[in-house]
Write a protein that holds these residues in place. Sequence first.
Motif, PDB file in Angstrom:
ATOM      1  N   TRP A 322       0.805  -1.225   0.000  1.00  0.00           N
ATOM      2  CA  TRP A 322       0.000   0.000   0.000  1.00  0.00           C
ATOM      3  C   TRP A 322       0.839   1.277   0.000  1.00  0.00           C
ATOM      4  CZ3 TRP A 322      -5.480   0.767   2.114  1.00  0.00           C
ATOM      5  CH2 TRP A 322      -6.321  -0.211   1.585  1.00  0.00           C
ATOM      6  N   GLY A 376      -9.273   0.980   9.599  1.00  0.00           N
ATOM      7  CA  GLY A 376     -10.212   0.506   8.584  1.00  0.00           C
ATOM      8  C   GLY A 376     -10.614   1.580   7.597  1.00  0.00           C
ATOM      9  N   ASN A 377     -10.291   2.828   7.921  1.00  0.00           N
ATOM     10  CA  ASN A 377     -10.597   3.946   7.023  1.00  0.00           C
ATOM     11  C   ASN A 377      -9.345   4.498   6.341  1.00  0.00           C
ATOM     12  OD1 ASN A 377     -13.624   4.705   7.405  1.00  0.00           O
ATOM     13  ND2 ASN A 377     -12.883   4.344   9.486  1.00  0.00           N
ATOM     14  N   VAL A 378      -8.246   3.740   6.406  1.00  0.00           N
ATOM     15  CA  VAL A 378      -6.983   4.209   5.842  1.00  0.00           C
ATOM     16  C   VAL A 378      -7.098   4.413   4.329  1.00  0.00           C
ATOM     17  CG1 VAL A 378      -6.055   1.879   5.482  1.00  0.00           C
ATOM     18  CG2 VAL A 378      -4.490   3.793   5.773  1.00  0.00           C
ATOM     19  N   ASP A 379      -6.510   5.510   3.855  1.00  0.00           N
ATOM     20  CA  ASP A 379      -6.469   5.828   2.425  1.00  0.00           C
ATOM     21  C   ASP A 379      -5.006   5.868   2.005  1.00  0.00           C
ATOM     22  OD1 ASP A 379      -6.377   7.065  -0.089  1.00  0.00           O
ATOM     23  OD2 ASP A 379      -8.220   8.189   0.297  1.00  0.00           O
ATOM     24  N   LYS A 380      -4.609   4.915   1.158  1.00  0.00           N
ATOM     25  CA  LYS A 380      -3.194   4.796   0.809  1.00  0.00           C
ATOM     26  C   LYS A 380      -2.678   5.981   0.006  1.00  0.00           C
ATOM     27  CE  LYS A 380      -4.509   1.589  -2.884  1.00  0.00           C
ATOM     28  NZ  LYS A 380      -4.332   0.207  -3.392  1.00  0.00           N
ATOM     29  N   ASP A 446      -7.770  -2.555   4.276  1.00  0.00           N
ATOM     30  CA  ASP A 446      -8.608  -1.682   5.100  1.00  0.00           C
ATOM     31  C   ASP A 446      -9.842  -2.427   5.617  1.00  0.00           C
ATOM     32  OD1 ASP A 446      -9.648  -1.846   2.532  1.00  0.00           O
ATOM     33  OD2 ASP A 446     -10.216   0.261   2.410  1.00  0.00           O
TER      34      ASP A 446
END
Length: 489
Positions: A322, A376-380, A446
């Motif tokens: 990621w 769980g809300n990670v934005d790569k 995520d």
Amino acid sequence: MEDKFNLFSFTGKYRILHLTWFAFFMSFVVWLGLGPMMPFIKEALALTDQQAKVLLILNVGLTIPARIVVGMLVDKLGPKIMFSSILILGGLISIAFSWMQSYEQLALMRFFAGFIGAGFVVGIRMISEWFPAKQTGTAQGIYGGWGNFGSAGAMFTLPFVAASFGDVDGWRYAITIASVLAIVYGVIYYFNVSNTPKGSTYFKPKKSGAMEVTSLGDLILYIMMSIPLYLALALLTWKLSPAKAGMISSETTWLVYSVLVAVFILQLVKIWHVNAEFIKNPVPEQSRYHFKQVAILDWAYMATFGTELAVVSILAMFYVDWFELPKITAALLAGVYPFINLFARPGGGWISDKIGRKLTLMIAFAGIATSFLVLGNVDKDTWSISWVVGLTILGGIFSQAGSGAVFAMVPLIQRRLTGQIAGMVGAFGAAGSVMFLTVNSLVEYDEFFMLIGIVAVSVLVLIMLFLDEPKNQMTEVLDDGTVEIIKLN
């Protein structure tokens, strides 16, 4: 005068603690040493990627049922003989594995070696015998945290030993040396420990083969809580089957499913045989315990230790896939996880001793839930890698502290059943890793983190609504009918 916890003492109960956590450490070196050795084995024997993955899966396959069986045996035979036997027999099997020539032989030996992972259960009973309730959380945390570091010990030593021999058999020598050390330590352990302090009684179950429960409702709950362990083994089989990885044949898959059903039926018979008597003769109130306590700790350890094993397995790949980190950098950042165990798990046990078992578990699960729901809300594309690394480490601290808090409570439910309770809870931890890793193979990272967060919230609700703080005392009845009171504060 208050007995203050003295970690740097090497006499009395502290001597037992140090000897026992190191026994656990050595069992993990032998068991989990396969991971860091896998690149050497793969190259030396020209294994395919699938063959290598099968060996890694087989290494944990037997651990789930072995923890149940070993839990029963340690309550019956005592931790002294059990830990020594696991180290010696496990070491011999590991040596046999290291000198196998065909892949089929390697696979069979590695499957048998999975039982070494059950050694953890033995020390839980040993520590509970030597430390009073007010110190058991701290002692169990040190035992679990420092013993777990055996996986890191294998990671940082065995590859260098293998490489130092400079030939294709280097991995064989490295595993053999570690296994011989485990065997030697098994002998040392046997001659330097005793099951209880002098003058104390080692309480044993009245019957063996299944856990004793004390009410009809608990009997039904016990049977229901046995099912997830069989489902985890079925899930493991499915992962190897033609429907998923194609590593075993369809015939073998159905044979394993059939065996699991047959063993479950046999277990139901044994559970009834052990517990049928209380239907006719109700258990006296003073000898009862609530199986819901065990069930909640099962789910809690599935979430804490299952998360720990799953996350440490995927973390380096997550950082690379990621965030395109270099492989070495990703491995070093992921390597922080095993080090957390040195303080987080003992910390969870210590806090349990200070502020209470239930409150500590609630805090730990609130931390796990928050950390992983955010992940769980990670934005790569927009998230900073430093924030993501920080959150994974924070999640690791809470999950490992939660593991310490779980086993701060396990020995306080019913003394004579401590090994069996620890075995079942430990098996749920291994089953949790199987479940989470399977989910990870089916979804994005995520979504994987989000699932962990949701599971943590669910367990937190169970703890808040149904878990009871241990009472002031528990009672055990001696063979002559004498009632002995064990203080819990």
